[in-house]
Write an enzyme that holds these catalytic residues in place. Structure first.
Site, PDB file in Angstrom:
ATOM      1  N   HIS A 126     -42.355   7.294   1.722  1.00  0.00           N
ATOM      2  CA  HIS A 126     -41.508   6.121   1.941  1.00  0.00           C
ATOM      3  C   HIS A 126     -42.437   4.931   2.117  1.00  0.00           C
ATOM      4  O   HIS A 126     -43.413   5.021   2.862  1.00  0.00           O
ATOM      5  CB  HIS A 126     -40.643   6.339   3.189  1.00  0.00           C
ATOM      6  CG  HIS A 126     -39.507   5.369   3.300  1.00  0.00           C
ATOM      7  ND1 HIS A 126     -39.702   4.039   3.567  1.00  0.00           N
ATOM      8  CD2 HIS A 126     -38.171   5.536   3.150  1.00  0.00           C
ATOM      9  CE1 HIS A 126     -38.516   3.424   3.593  1.00  0.00           C
ATOM     10  NE2 HIS A 126     -37.579   4.306   3.343  1.00  0.00           N
ATOM     11  N   PHE A 170     -30.045  -0.767  -2.233  1.00  0.00           N
ATOM     12  CA  PHE A 170     -31.203   0.065  -1.923  1.00  0.00           C
ATOM     13  C   PHE A 170     -32.130   0.017  -3.134  1.00  0.00           C
ATOM     14  O   PHE A 170     -31.746  -0.471  -4.198  1.00  0.00           O
ATOM     15  CB  PHE A 170     -30.753   1.511  -1.640  1.00  0.00           C
ATOM     16  CG  PHE A 170     -30.975   1.939  -0.221  1.00  0.00           C
ATOM     17  CD1 PHE A 170     -30.460   1.203   0.822  1.00  0.00           C
ATOM     18  CD2 PHE A 170     -31.702   3.086   0.081  1.00  0.00           C
ATOM     19  CE1 PHE A 170     -30.657   1.603   2.143  1.00  0.00           C
ATOM     20  CE2 PHE A 170     -31.906   3.497   1.390  1.00  0.00           C
ATOM     21  CZ  PHE A 170     -31.389   2.753   2.419  1.00  0.00           C
ATOM     22  N   LEU A 221     -40.067   5.610  10.616  1.00  0.00           N
ATOM     23  CA  LEU A 221     -39.463   5.011   9.431  1.00  0.00           C
ATOM     24  C   LEU A 221     -38.830   3.655   9.735  1.00  0.00           C
ATOM     25  O   LEU A 221     -38.123   3.503  10.720  1.00  0.00           O
ATOM     26  CB  LEU A 221     -38.367   5.972   8.929  1.00  0.00           C
ATOM     27  CG  LEU A 221     -37.406   5.460   7.870  1.00  0.00           C
ATOM     28  CD1 LEU A 221     -38.088   5.350   6.532  1.00  0.00           C
ATOM     29  CD2 LEU A 221     -36.190   6.380   7.768  1.00  0.00           C
ATOM     30  N   ARG A 261     -36.554  10.891  -5.435  1.00  0.00           N
ATOM     31  CA  ARG A 261     -35.178  10.708  -5.012  1.00  0.00           C
ATOM     32  C   ARG A 261     -34.831   9.235  -4.896  1.00  0.00           C
ATOM     33  O   ARG A 261     -35.616   8.432  -4.390  1.00  0.00           O
ATOM     34  CB  ARG A 261     -34.947  11.375  -3.653  1.00  0.00           C
ATOM     35  CG  ARG A 261     -33.567  11.163  -3.087  1.00  0.00           C
ATOM     36  CD  ARG A 261     -33.331  12.002  -1.856  1.00  0.00           C
ATOM     37  NE  ARG A 261     -34.169  11.616  -0.734  1.00  0.00           N
ATOM     38  CZ  ARG A 261     -33.906  10.600   0.085  1.00  0.00           C
ATOM     39  NH1 ARG A 261     -32.833   9.850  -0.112  1.00  0.00           N
ATOM     40  NH2 ARG A 261     -34.711  10.318   1.093  1.00  0.00           N
ATOM     41  N   GLN A 317     -41.812  12.891  -1.519  1.00  0.00           N
ATOM     42  CA  GLN A 317     -41.571  11.448  -1.501  1.00  0.00           C
ATOM     43  C   GLN A 317     -42.244  10.766  -0.320  1.00  0.00           C
ATOM     44  O   GLN A 317     -42.041  11.159   0.824  1.00  0.00           O
ATOM     45  CB  GLN A 317     -40.068  11.169  -1.434  1.00  0.00           C
ATOM     46  CG  GLN A 317     -39.751   9.678  -1.494  1.00  0.00           C
ATOM     47  CD  GLN A 317     -38.279   9.421  -1.748  1.00  0.00           C
ATOM     48  OE1 GLN A 317     -37.442   9.684  -0.911  1.00  0.00           O
ATOM     49  NE2 GLN A 317     -37.972   8.912  -2.934  1.00  0.00           N
ATOM     50  N   ARG A 348     -39.042   4.121  -4.622  1.00  0.00           N
ATOM     51  CA  ARG A 348     -40.018   4.416  -3.573  1.00  0.00           C
ATOM     52  C   ARG A 348     -41.371   4.847  -4.128  1.00  0.00           C
ATOM     53  O   ARG A 348     -42.415   4.451  -3.614  1.00  0.00           O
ATOM     54  CB  ARG A 348     -39.468   5.516  -2.660  1.00  0.00           C
ATOM     55  CG  ARG A 348     -38.302   5.024  -1.853  1.00  0.00           C
ATOM     56  CD  ARG A 348     -37.671   6.111  -1.013  1.00  0.00           C
ATOM     57  NE  ARG A 348     -36.589   5.533  -0.232  1.00  0.00           N
ATOM     58  CZ  ARG A 348     -35.779   6.222   0.555  1.00  0.00           C
ATOM     59  NH1 ARG A 348     -35.924   7.535   0.662  1.00  0.00           N
ATOM     60  NH2 ARG A 348     -34.828   5.626   1.233  1.00  0.00           N
ATOM     61  N   GLU A 397     -35.239   1.463   4.181  1.00  0.00           N
ATOM     62  CA  GLU A 397     -35.229   0.696   2.944  1.00  0.00           C
ATOM     63  C   GLU A 397     -34.199  -0.430   3.030  1.00  0.00           C
ATOM     64  O   GLU A 397     -34.284  -1.415   2.313  1.00  0.00           O
ATOM     65  CB  GLU A 397     -34.848   1.654   1.808  1.00  0.00           C
ATOM     66  CG  GLU A 397     -35.109   1.126   0.439  1.00  0.00           C
ATOM     67  CD  GLU A 397     -35.281   2.280  -0.551  1.00  0.00           C
ATOM     68  OE1 GLU A 397     -36.149   3.142  -0.296  1.00  0.00           O
ATOM     69  OE2 GLU A 397     -34.556   2.315  -1.541  1.00  0.00           O
ATOM     70  N   HIS A 433     -42.012  11.421   3.563  1.00  0.00           N
ATOM     71  CA  HIS A 433     -40.653  11.226   4.032  1.00  0.00           C
ATOM     72  C   HIS A 433     -39.703  12.349   3.640  1.00  0.00           C
ATOM     73  O   HIS A 433     -38.859  12.757   4.425  1.00  0.00           O
ATOM     74  CB  HIS A 433     -40.145   9.902   3.462  1.00  0.00           C
ATOM     75  CG  HIS A 433     -38.780   9.505   3.925  1.00  0.00           C
ATOM     76  ND1 HIS A 433     -38.447   9.425   5.258  1.00  0.00           N
ATOM     77  CD2 HIS A 433     -37.651   9.158   3.239  1.00  0.00           C
ATOM     78  CE1 HIS A 433     -37.180   9.044   5.370  1.00  0.00           C
ATOM     79  NE2 HIS A 433     -36.669   8.896   4.172  1.00  0.00           N
TER      80      HIS A 433
END
Lengths: 129, 586, 247
Positions: free
Chosen positions: B233, B117, B243, B391, B231, B288, B246, B356
């Site tokens: 995304h 990730f 979404l 995050r 955050q 991100r 990732e 996100h």
């Protein structure tokens, strides 16, 4: 919970008319009726056979009537339709996993057709055709 | 009003709430547990998480690496003691889920597989194809069914926490199918209501993510922490905001601008590795916040593609091939074909950054305890804080397990220490007052404002003023607007006067919650005069550790904007440093 | 973006004021790329705020927004207007009691889901410190398809058997029972058989196949039920013809 939720009753006898999917289903189920009658005829024939040559010949005679031939044709067509419609759904009912993957539907359906042909040939062979 | 007396009430039945409920039921079958949610548990938004959950399991990985990826990814705003606890518990919790039947994707030898990730030095994300959150949620929900002591109250909207004598002693909730209010008298309450992405107009978040639990705690006097950190995304589908995980990039997908150029190399995340050979923690596997900021710059430079849904860049998965896409990213393929008409096997997918996740939330300590005795919080609605200013992808699914359980165990400890009986008379009085507020809202006439109108003005001003890049001016405007909206909210009138499943009423309550939460985001952002992680100020472009290596805490005020204060960040072993995503080649 | 006027008819019912449900029509200016749910939320936001319905994720995974769209059970968030004529009729999912407007009562489904024990009943006790189970990709694939159910209950709305015989446990719950039966970590089949291999269970299914046709996640509950029928039949023969084979 709220006691006044509205319940839509399904019409008990005509529900299947409401959607083409249901009509198709009922048609599939209906095809078994001539097959059932055909089976009864077959059993009746066996009974006549056990009653001696005269009885058996009478039975054969009856089979020769145009009405009987028509019935057998109809029963045959329905049996074929019934068989095909069931064979088509076998891949989801009988999954065969080989390694990680499942055998493709065509293979499973094909295996059924093959079995059908083989059994038919054996029957024909035994009948002396 | 019906009174339900239990030991512990859990508000919210997503991943964190279910994990907490199971932990309670397992610890003591005699505990009386109420699990309340405004939706059926399997509708909770945990189900929309795709990519996976991080936990150290493989031989080449280490807890130290997970620690440094998390803390660096969070731009050193994480509480490091909490992070340490979290990474230690992570593998246990993910293994526990494995025992409960979660269909984790597997290596050929039968062990659980991991994928890379963004922002990870080593791949460590456990995944169930690209429906990890869905499988986690359903595994937890189905597992919870075997515990008869978990009494579920599905489709109950919690309106207030009942606070008496400084302790949280329960909550009030409306049964949505009847409109009846119930009083839940509990020695302890655990809030697990998820995030508040719906305060923005373009978000991956479902309609239910309206910050209800954050607002519950906030209004009860508990601070919301680090709310300015929102955050984005990098890979949302334009138009809908759906979404695309990732995991797309983890599996080797790349981002290109309108010239087909992998633009991330221009933003300190290069050099560009060959196609199909992703290098961890660089380029598309950067964090991100950086990826979204790069998009913003590309857009300003005119390098984005204009589509019917606005400016986009492209996500290219074609080189992965159909087999891998079907095996690892089947949901992404389905979503992309359905919602933008692009098949990842053959086409470039238009994507753009989308709101996100809220790093911030209800201020809790490492025990998932808030500052109010008896009140706990876990999951996205809480801020422990392990996510800091940004995050690390795939930490949130693990977080809801680790801290869902932690909240439960600490709540048990709290109630077993004695003297936590509910003051029936006092709490009933509070419940009646809560009922009175709902009745007032319900019966109000001559209203001049509409719910959808105010909601649109709120989401627009959040998007304009508190988006990826912020300025003093944009934030001031947003703060003023929100303050205005909050006062106009009192002029909302409900059209729907039915007691049965009155979604007009619940929309109004949700809007009230969102307005409160949105204001903490905007005011927190205005006061934080630095750029850190997901909070980027065009007028204060540098991180300022001297003044802002601190958590923002926002306190509720009935009429005025929230009061802002600061708390020290817990730093144990990692001093603030440079976030480097350029790989080992310097 | 092109706009299109769509007539959306919604079956309305409020138990506090109505004796029976009735259709109400709205004219909605729709964007070409909208889904049916977008049209309904437009109505809620701009025309009539009293319309009640459930929705959340808008990406076909939460399972909230199942409705009858032109007589067919569908997730309204994945029903694209481009696939429908200019007049669309929206009704609550068939076979469920209507709570209000498009909101149906799910208590019965939730109870049935619970009854099939849809959780791992471990073959052997194992603690977390013992580590993970080994499960090969092939073992995973054996049941994976049946884990994909989002509990949207479209299959119940499609199944005439459920409509006629409300005691029928129904497609989704049984597919989940099958999912756990097939899981290499599970040892609970015998317990589930008490619920599943009954007249209310697999033997109520006449294999209409509607459930699998409407399933938005290709779970194929009909297939799962047929497989369970075959396995139950094999059980029966084993028990009666080869009593010694029973462990």
């Amino acid at each position: 919970m709220s006691g006044k939720a509205y319940i839509r009753e399904m019409p008990k006898t005509t529900w299947w008319l409401s959607h083409s999917r249901y009509r198709r289903y009922v048609a599939r189920e209906v095809t078994c009726i001539p097959i059932g009658i055909y089976t009864a005829v077959l059993i009746w024939g066996l009974m006549r056979l056990s009653q001696g040559a005269a009885a058996w010949e009478g039975f054969i005679e009856a089979l020769n009537s145009p009405l009987s031939i028509l019935f057998h044709l109809v029963a045959f067509v329905f049996a074929v339709v019934h068989t095909i419609s069931w064979f088509n759904v076998t891949p989801s009912a009988m999954r065969v996993q080989i390694g990680e993957d499942f055998a493709p539907g065509a293979v499973i359906i094909g295996a059924h057709y093959t079995g059908w042909v083989v059994v038919s040939l054996i029957v024909l062979f035994m009948a002396g055709v | 009003m019906e009174k339900i007396q239990i030991d512990i009430a859990i508000v919210g039945a997503g991943g964190a709430g279910l994990r907490a409920a199971i932990a309670l039921a397992e610890s003591d079958p005699n505990l009386r547990i109420a699990l309340l949610s405004k939706v059926y548990p399997m509708r909770s938004h945990t189900c929309a998480a795709e990519g996976g959950a991080a936990g150290v399991i493989k031989g080449d990985d280490s807890l130290d690496l997970h620690f440094s990826d998390t803390v660096g990814g969070g731009d050193w705003l994480c509480d490091q003691d909490a992070v340490e606890y979290f990474i230690n518990e992570a593998p246990k919790e993910l293994t526990q889920l494995e025992h409960w039947g979660c269909p984790w994707s597997r290596e050929p030898d039968g062990s659980v597989a991991v994928r890379p990730f963004g922002g990870m030095k080593i791949k460590r994300t456990w995944f169930a194809a690209d429906k990890s959150g869905f499988h986690i949620l359903h595994t937890l929900f189905q597992t919870s069914l075997q515990y008869p002591s978990i009494r579920r109250f599905d489709e109950f909207y919690t309106t207030d926490l009942l606070v008496e004598d400084g302790r949280c002693q329960g909550c009030t909730a409306i049964e949505m199918s009847t409109g009846l209010m119930y009083q839940f008298q509990a020695k302890s309450v655990i809030v697990c209501t998820g995030g508040a992405g719906r305060i923005f107009s373009f978000t991956t978040n479902g309609a239910i993510k309206t910050g209800d639990g954050m607002a519950l705690a906030f209004r009860a006097g508990v601070a919301l922490k680090d709310m300015e950190f929102v955050q984005y995304h990098p890979t949302g589908l334009p138009g809908t905001g759906i979404l695309l995980t990732e995991g797309c990039r983890g599996e080797g997908g790349i981002l290109v601008n309108k010239h087909g150029y992998r633009y991330l190399q221009d933003y300190g995340m290069g050099p560009e590795p060959p196609l199909g050979e992703p290098v961890l923690k660089t380029m598309e596997l950067g964090p991100r916040d950086r990826l979204c900021q790069a998009f913003w710059h590309e857009q300003r430079k005119g390098n984005t593609v204009s589509t019917q849904w606005g400016d986009c860049v492209h996500l290219d998965l074609r080189h992965l091939g159909e087999k891998k896409i079907n095996e690892r990213l089947p949901f992404v393929r389905d979503l992309s074909i359905s919602y933008v008409g692009k098949d990842p096997v053959h086409d470039l997918i238009p994507i753009r950054p989308v709101v996100h996740y809220m790093m911030g939330g209800i201020h809790t300590d490492i025990n998932a305890a808030t500052t109010m005795p008896g009140l706990y919080a876990a999951g996205e609605c809480a801020c422990v804080s392990i996510n800091g200013a940004n995050r690390l992808g795939s930490n949130s699914l693990t977080e809801l397990l680790v801290f869902g359980k932690r909240a439960a165990l600490n709540a048990i400890e709290y109630i077993s220490s004695g003297g936590k009986d509910v003051d029936d008379a006092a709490v009933t009085k509070l419940a009646n007052e809560a009922q009175g507020r709902i009745t007032t809202l319900f019966q109000k006439s001559n209203g001049t404002e509409t719910i959808s109108g105010l909601r649109k003005e709120m989401t627009d001003t959040m998007e304009q003023g508190a988006g990826i890049y912020r300025t003093e001016e944009s934030l001031k405007e947003t703060c003023n607007k929100l303050n205005e909206l909050r006062s106009r909210f009192s002029a909302v009138e409900l059209n729907d006067k039915s007691n049965v499943f009155n979604t007009d009423l619940f929309s109004a309550l949700e809007l009230g919650a969102m307005l409160d939460v949105a204001e903490t985001v905007a005011v927190g952002a205005l006061e934080r005069k630095e750029s850190r992680g997901s909070h980027q100020r065009l007028d204060h472009t540098q991180r300022d550790d001297n003044n802002y290596l601190k958590h923002t805490v926002a306190y509720h005020d009935k009429t005025d904007p929230p009061r802002i204060d600061y708390l020290d960040v817990v730093i144990t072993k990692s001093k603030p440093g440079v976030r480097d995503y350029s790989g080992d080649k310097k | 973006m092109s706009e299109r006027q769509v007539e959306v008819e919604i079956l309305r019912y409020d138990p506090e004021t109505d004796q029976a449900p009735k259709l109400q029509s709205y004219s909605v200016p729709c964007q070409e790329e909208w889904v049916v749910l977008d049209a309904i939320t437009y109505i809620k936001d701009h025309i009539d705020t009293t319309v009640s319905f459930r929705w959340s994720c808008h990406m076909a995974v939460c399972g909230s927004c199942g409705m009858m769209v032109n007589g067919e059970p569908a997730l309204s968030c994945k029903s694209f207007l481009r696939d429908y004529p200019d007049k669309i009729r929206i009704e609550p999912l068939a076979h469920f009691p209507i709570v209000r407007d498009l909101v149906v009562q799910l208590d019965d489904f939730m109870e049935k889901l619970n009854r099939v024990k849809p959780y791992i009943i471990p073959k052997e006790k194992k603690s977390v410190s013992d580590g993970q189970h080994k499960q090969s990709p092939a073992q995973l694939k054996a049941f994976k398809q049946y884990t994909l159910c989002i509990n949207c209950t479209l299959c119940y709305a499609a199944c005439p058997q459920y409509g006629l015989v409300p005691d029928f446990i129904g497609p989704a719950a049984m597919a989940l029972a099958h999912r756990y039966n097939l899981d290499s970590r599970d040892g609970g089949r015998e317990q589930r058989q008490e619920v599943v291999a009954t007249d209310e269970g697999v033997w109520e299914c006449s294999f209409v196949g509607a459930c699998s046709e409407v399933c938005p996640k290709q779970v194929d509950p009909a297939g799962a039920i047929q497989q369970m029928k075959i396995a139950s039949t094999v059980d029966w023969y084993k028990e009666h013809l080869m009593p010694w084979s029973k462990p």
